[in-house]
Enzyme design. Structure first.
Site, PDB file in Angstrom:
ATOM      1  N   ASN A 267       1.046  -1.280  -0.002  1.00  0.00           N
ATOM      2  CA  ASN A 267      -0.004  -0.008   0.166  1.00  0.00           C
ATOM      3  C   ASN A 267       0.898   1.377   0.023  1.00  0.00           C
ATOM      4  O   ASN A 267       2.088   1.293  -0.022  1.00  0.00           O
ATOM      5  CB  ASN A 267      -1.144  -0.084   1.074  1.00  0.00           C
ATOM      6  CG  ASN A 267      -0.184   0.029   2.384  1.00  0.00           C
ATOM      7  OD1 ASN A 267       0.637   0.805   2.795  1.00  0.00           O
ATOM      8  ND2 ASN A 267      -0.378  -0.894   3.451  1.00  0.00           N
TER       9      ASN A 267
ATOM     10  N   LYS B 256     -11.505  -3.176  18.482  1.00  0.00           N
ATOM     11  CA  LYS B 256     -10.148  -3.558  18.508  1.00  0.00           C
ATOM     12  C   LYS B 256      -9.833  -3.696  19.931  1.00  0.00           C
ATOM     13  O   LYS B 256      -8.818  -4.402  20.552  1.00  0.00           O
ATOM     14  CB  LYS B 256      -9.188  -2.859  17.951  1.00  0.00           C
ATOM     15  CG  LYS B 256      -9.465  -2.638  16.363  1.00  0.00           C
ATOM     16  CD  LYS B 256      -8.090  -2.662  15.463  1.00  0.00           C
ATOM     17  CE  LYS B 256      -8.679  -2.491  13.829  1.00  0.00           C
ATOM     18  NZ  LYS B 256      -7.505  -2.742  13.163  1.00  0.00           N
TER      19      LYS B 256
HETATM   20  N1  CTP Z   1      -3.791  -2.784  12.251  1.00  0.00           N
HETATM   21  C1  CTP Z   1      -3.056  -3.831  12.696  1.00  0.00           C
HETATM   22  N2  CTP Z   1      -3.114  -4.947  11.958  1.00  0.00           N
HETATM   23  C2  CTP Z   1      -3.919  -5.281  10.901  1.00  0.00           C
HETATM   24  C3  CTP Z   1      -4.578  -4.016  10.472  1.00  0.00           C
HETATM   25  C4  CTP Z   1      -4.735  -2.991  11.252  1.00  0.00           C
HETATM   26  O1  CTP Z   1      -2.298  -3.618  13.779  1.00  0.00           O
HETATM   27  N3  CTP Z   1      -3.766  -6.717  10.314  1.00  0.00           N
HETATM   28  C5  CTP Z   1      -3.724  -1.579  12.924  1.00  0.00           C
HETATM   29  C6  CTP Z   1      -3.410  -0.408  12.202  1.00  0.00           C
HETATM   30  O2  CTP Z   1      -1.754  -0.252  12.350  1.00  0.00           O
HETATM   31  C7  CTP Z   1      -3.998   0.927  12.850  1.00  0.00           C
HETATM   32  C8  CTP Z   1      -5.352   0.395  12.992  1.00  0.00           C
HETATM   33  O3  CTP Z   1      -5.198  -1.388  13.022  1.00  0.00           O
HETATM   34  O4  CTP Z   1      -3.401   1.262  14.210  1.00  0.00           O
HETATM   35  C9  CTP Z   1      -6.475   0.343  12.066  1.00  0.00           C
HETATM   36  O5  CTP Z   1      -5.852   0.199  10.713  1.00  0.00           O
HETATM   37  P1  CTP Z   1      -7.101   0.411   9.644  1.00  0.00           P
HETATM   38  O6  CTP Z   1      -6.525   0.138   8.340  1.00  0.00           O
HETATM   39  O7  CTP Z   1      -7.653   1.987   9.760  1.00  0.00           O
HETATM   40  O8  CTP Z   1      -8.304  -0.427  10.308  1.00  0.00           O
HETATM   41  P2  CTP Z   1      -8.598  -1.905   9.688  1.00  0.00           P
HETATM   42  O9  CTP Z   1      -8.629  -2.657  10.830  1.00  0.00           O
HETATM   43  O10 CTP Z   1      -7.908  -2.620   8.435  1.00  0.00           O
HETATM   44  O11 CTP Z   1     -10.209  -1.794   9.342  1.00  0.00           O
HETATM   45  P3  CTP Z   1     -10.990  -1.178   8.141  1.00  0.00           P
HETATM   46  O12 CTP Z   1      -9.909  -1.566   7.069  1.00  0.00           O
HETATM   47  O13 CTP Z   1     -11.759  -2.111   7.759  1.00  0.00           O
HETATM   48  O14 CTP Z   1     -11.195   0.012   8.016  1.00  0.00           O
END
Ligand code: CTP
Length: 404
Positions: free
Chosen positions: A212, A345
């Site tokens: 990404n 979370k």
């Molecule tokens: N995060 C993580 N591990 C993952 C996905 C996300 O630790 N596998 C953490 C990111 O570092 C961030 C938070 O979760 O602190 C939220 O990340 P985000 O991408 O906004 O959320 P997602 O859980 O991926 O939810 P969505 O994409 O459905 O909004």
């Protein structure tokens, strides 16, 4: 890569001066460069030639040699390193430093420097115990000089007690800790923190991956800001183009699963900030060999969900960090989605930000963040990522203030 550090080593005239040769060698092994000033008395114990051979640098001995235009001036010399170390710090050198004398190259450089100074005293036990030396020591400590040793033991002069120079390995550790470990002061001194940063790369085959657009800038800036407040920071970074921040232990990883493993390895900690843009999915049927084109037939990739690092750590039954901060990258309903993410979370705070393409947040230098805590919603103005990092680090240090 952290930039190479350098020490200006002032070798004093004591019987232990020869141990500096070993110290220079140990520092070189730790990628720390040494430039040396030898006092006149030190030259009775070690020769400029042997020191130059080990340090690979010109050795400085005389104040007046430096008046030559082609030479580095003594002021410049005194500031040419990241740390000035005086080894062995004799009673005479300590007295000169404590009273601000400047009558030879070593004492002049010590008075002129604007860098931190560390001393490793070594002298006869009675000289060490003498009220004059103890007065000088107290003064030097008050002036912010770092002191290593002396050790207790049999002395070259046949007496026993404190006054022996610390072992070269101990001195080398003290110097490299000074550079690489937590800063000795600051409101977060003694607190251990993890920060995750950057994207993750999820391999498809040995040459292709899913990624990404995260640059890692926000997470790196947070790690740096926390370290700046004295925290002992481990930065767990996906692939970025950024230099490793100063004073932070950086662990490089590629995939989400590696990031989780490195995070768990760095526990226990007091606080954790999850700023990484972790890939939600990995390729389950990835190939060990490069996937070849097959007459128009398209390879089919099966995705599997990656572990959620933030949720895993937030929901730990034992050993959970006291403060867990997540990020919420959103493109709409930023506050609502951020709050929902906090609850889902199980973290303590969420830094929610709008990553719609028009904001330029992803990969850019600015960030419009909203801090969501159990105390409420705190929208911050548009700040640079470095400013967001400092603001967050200060909020974290307020959280820990007054707690043991
Ligand atoms: N995060 C993580 N591990 C993952 C996905 C996300 O630790 N596998 C953490 C990111 O570092 C961030 C938070 O979760 O602190 C939220 O990340 P985000 O991408 O906004 O959320 P997602 O859980 O991926 O939810 P969505 O994409 O459905 O909004």
């Amino acid at each position: 890569m952290t930039s190479q550090k350098s020490v200006l080593l002032v070798i004093g005239g004591g019987i232990a001066a020869y141990k500096c040769l070993e110290l220079i060698r140990l520092l070189a092994k730790r990628n720390i460069k040494t430039r040396v000033i030898l006092t006149k008395a030190a030259q009775e114990f070690v020769t400029p030639l042997s020191v130059a051979a080990l340090s690979g640098e010109k050795v400085y001995t005389d104040l007046f040699d430096l008046d030559d235009e082609s030479e580095m001036g003594h002021i410049q010399l005194s500031r040419s390193a990241d740390l000035v170390a005086v080894v062995p710090a004799t009673a005479d050198l300590m007295a000169k430093m404590a009273t601000g004398q400047a009558n030879d190259l070593a004492s002049t450089a010590l008075l002129a420097t604007d860098k931190p100074v560390m001393i490793a005293p070594a002298m006869n036990v009675r000289m060490w115990d003498h009220p004059a030396t103890q007065r000088n020591l107290a003064q030097l400590k008050e002036d912010g000089v770092l002191v290593v040793g002396p050790d207790k033991g049999d002395m070259a002069c046949g007496e026993f007690g404190p006054g022996r120079l610390s072992e070269p390995s101990v001195l080398a550790d003290a110097i490299s800790n000074f550079f690489h470990d937590r800063l000795p002061t600051g409101p977060l001194a003694g607190r251990r923190m993890i920060v995750t940063a950057g994207p993750t790369h999820e391999p498809i085959d040995p040459v292709r991956y899913i990624a990404n657009r995260s640059s890692g800038k926000q997470g790196y800036a947070i790690a740096e800001a926390l370290a700046g407040l004295g925290a002992d920071v481990t930065l767990i970074s996906g692939p970025t183009r950024l230099p490793e921040p100063e004073g932070v232990k950086t662990v490089q990883v590629q995939s989400a699963r590696e990031m989780l493993e490195a995070t768990q390895k760095a526990l226990p900690v007091d606080g954790a900030v999850f700023a990484a843009a972790v890939a939600d999915w990995r390729v389950e049927n990835g190939s060990d060999q490069k996937i070849k084109k097959q007459d128009g037939a398209l390879p089919s990739l099966t995705l599997a969900e990656n572990p959620d690092i933030l949720a895993t750590v937030s929901q730990m039954q034992t050993g959970r960090p006291e403060l867990v901060v997540g990020f919420a990258a959103e493109t709409q309903n930023v506050i609502e989605n951020g709050q929902a993410k906090l609850t889902r979370k199980g973290c303590n705070w969420i830094v929610a930000n709008d990553v719609s393409p028009e904001t330029g947040t992803f990969g850019g230098d600015d960030n419009s963040a909203i801090l969501i805590t159990d105390g409420g919603v705190d929208p911050w103005p548009t700040l640079t990522k470095k400013e967001v990092a400092v603001a967050l680090a200060l909020r974290i240090s307020e959280h820990f203030q007054g707690k043991n």
